[in-house]
Design an enzyme around this catalytic site. Structure first.
Site, PDB file in Angstrom:
ATOM      1  N   LYS A 276       0.818  -1.217   0.000  1.00  0.00           N
ATOM      2  CA  LYS A 276       0.000   0.000   0.000  1.00  0.00           C
ATOM      3  C   LYS A 276       0.855   1.271   0.000  1.00  0.00           C
ATOM      4  CE  LYS A 276      -2.991  -3.274   0.547  1.00  0.00           C
ATOM      5  NZ  LYS A 276      -4.005  -3.758  -0.347  1.00  0.00           N
TER       6      LYS A 276
HETATM    7  C1  LIG Z   1      -4.936  -4.840   0.320  1.00  0.00           C
HETATM    8  C2  LIG Z   1      -6.365  -4.629   0.334  1.00  0.00           C
HETATM    9  C3  LIG Z   1      -7.157  -5.016   1.421  1.00  0.00           C
HETATM   10  C4  LIG Z   1      -6.609  -5.787   2.569  1.00  0.00           C
HETATM   11  O1  LIG Z   1      -5.663  -5.093   3.294  1.00  0.00           O
HETATM   12  P1  LIG Z   1      -4.837  -5.867   4.443  1.00  0.00           P
HETATM   13  O2  LIG Z   1      -4.282  -4.735   5.264  1.00  0.00           O
HETATM   14  O3  LIG Z   1      -3.793  -6.672   3.755  1.00  0.00           O
HETATM   15  O4  LIG Z   1      -5.783  -6.697   5.204  1.00  0.00           O
HETATM   16  C5  LIG Z   1      -8.495  -4.716   1.407  1.00  0.00           C
HETATM   17  N1  LIG Z   1      -9.049  -4.115   0.345  1.00  0.00           N
HETATM   18  C6  LIG Z   1      -8.344  -3.742  -0.726  1.00  0.00           C
HETATM   19  C7  LIG Z   1      -9.035  -3.056  -1.860  1.00  0.00           C
HETATM   20  C8  LIG Z   1      -6.978  -4.007  -0.784  1.00  0.00           C
HETATM   21  O5  LIG Z   1      -6.267  -3.661  -1.855  1.00  0.00           O
END
Ligand SMILES: *Cc1c(COP(=O)(O)O)cnc(C)c1O
Length: 423
Positions: free
Chosen positions: A203
């Site tokens: 992210k």
């Molecule tokens: C990565 C992601 C998640 C999950 O995030 P985590 O912190 O890994 O649980 C949820 N929704 C979207 C759209 C994502 O890209």
């Protein structure tokens, strides 16, 4: 025409682009010292210890201040945060939640984990949820919409909110991929009833794992805090909230954030503006150059260009076959691009498509819905078509001017090569 690297020509770049982890590639001493301080204080837990530094609290206060929203809760991941959000809204068994066909599986998985069932809406040319398709899946068993801005490009929140208001249902914003994104100048995540951020490795900013839940509602916040911490609300005195005394506590889980994560997240959060402005500068340069040099190239629609964080440039190729050639040829030029989610709507992953859960009788899918939930491959035809032929160029915050020039030249070369006589 220049010979493509995939056919043995000289690659546009001599080495690969920086790894596509915007937050991780700017990690350094600041994060290391913050984490070390938590450890030398022997207090890695947020609520007690010999010498708690209150780093998770500091992160929450900083985010609250910067996002302009009163309540922020650090959680262990965005998936956990989505479950917390759904539970805070009182969504569960017998409920349906609208999820876009183009998203990471966690969005739908969190709905199932909350004992509700996802129903999928199609995308438009923005590759985000198409507000015009919401009506198709709407019935009186639908309790919420999860809006997901994919790879830094804002959803049409105005229309999604309008739809939700009409039917009196909740809006959850899953901002996992798009930290810092805005709609009409307001931060995404703060527009719906509750928003969820991710600090996972992929992210915009990262602590490896982690996330945050944000809301304007004290009532929703209290339920979120309780659900994330075994039904407790330990620092109630920090907020002026008195909805429920302990007699009204709900059974919760452990989705807490650790102090080490909080300390690192606070440092990463402090770097967010710099990450975003750097990405946006490169993104604007690349997209402007490509649109003037390649008038035939279609870009992913951007509903709110000022709110777009520029973390990825989406290019829509004429066919899936050309899109695959395009991305393979670009990779050979050392310009890494990708097609999301195996080129398919998320409901095509077997666990969702076959509605297979870890529970007896495929609970929660066994609920006797008045309008049964069935998934078919073609239920979101534009997602089937567009996801397969959209190629994303990640725009790293640590690109140099030379990288940007090489990316532009490489994409022009590959596009012309792949399109060849096709016009
Ligand atoms: C990565 C992601 C998640 C999950 O995030 P985590 O912190 O890994 O649980 C949820 N929704 C979207 C759209 C994502 O890209």
């Amino acid at each position: 025409m220049e010979k493509l690297a995939i056919h043995g020509g000289k690659p546009a770049r001599s080495k690969p682009l920086p790894p596509n982890y915007p937050g991780a590639v700017v990690m350094g001493d600041e994060e290391a010292q913050a984490a070390a301080h938590v450890i030398t204080s022997q207090s890695p837990f947020r609520y007690y210890g010999p010498e708690v530094n209150y780093m998770v609290k500091a992160l929450e206060d900083q985010m609250s201040n910067d996002l302009g929203i009163p309540y922020v809760l650090g959680v262990s991941s965005c998936t956990a945060g989505l479950v917390v959000a759904l539970k805070a809204l009182g969504i569960g068994y017998g409920d349906k939640v609208i999820v876009p066909a183009n998203t990471f599986i966690a969005t739908a998985g969190a709905v199932v984990c909350s004992n509700a069932v996802p129903v999928f809406v199609d995308v438009d040319d923005s590759l985000n949820m198409d507000p015009d398709d919401l009506e198709r899946v709407m019935d009186d068993e639908v309790k919420a919409i999860i809006a997901v801005p994919i790879l830094g490009n804002p959803c049409d929140m105005q229309r999604i909110m309008k739809f939700a208001e009409k039917y009196n249902i909740y809006v959850i914003e899953d901002v996992a991929q798009s930290c810092g994104i805005k709609n009409n100048g307001r931060f995404a995540g703060t527009i719906g009833h509750i928003g969820v951020y991710s600090f996972q490795m992929n992210k915009i900013i990262t602590t490896g794992e982690g996330g945050a839940v944000v809301t304007r509602s004290a009532e929703i916040f209290e339920r979120a805090v309780r659900y994330h911490d075994q039904g407790m609300f330990r620092d109630k005195q920090r907020f002026n909230i008195h909805f429920s005394d302990e007699d009204h506590a709900i059974v919760g889980q452990n989705y807490r954030m650790s102090e080490i994560t909080g300390a690192v997240a606070l440092k990463q959060w402090g770097k967010l503006d710099e990450i975003l402005s750097s990405m946006k500068r490169h993104y604007n340069k690349i997209s402007q150059a490509l649109s003037s040099e390649l008038p035939g190239l279609q870009f992913r629609k951007v509903t709110d260009p000022l709110g777009d964080i520029g973390s990825n440039l989406g290019m829509i190729l004429p066919t899936q076959d050309i899109a695959e050639q395009f991305t393979n040829a670009l990779n050979a030029e050392n310009i890494n691009t990708n097609i999301l989610y195996n080129g398919k709507p998320i409901y095509m992953v077997p666990q969702l498509f076959h509605q297979r859960t870890a529970d007896k009788n495929n609970f929660p899918y066994d609920y006797p819905f008045k309008h049964p939930v069935k998934y078919t491959e073609d239920m979101c035809p534009r997602a089937v078509d567009l996801i397969a032929r959209t190629v994303y160029l990640p725009v790293s915050p640590v690109l140099k001017e030379q990288d940007v020039e090489e990316i532009i030249a490489g994409i022009i070369k590959v596009y012309k090569g792949v399109m060849g006589g096709r016009g």
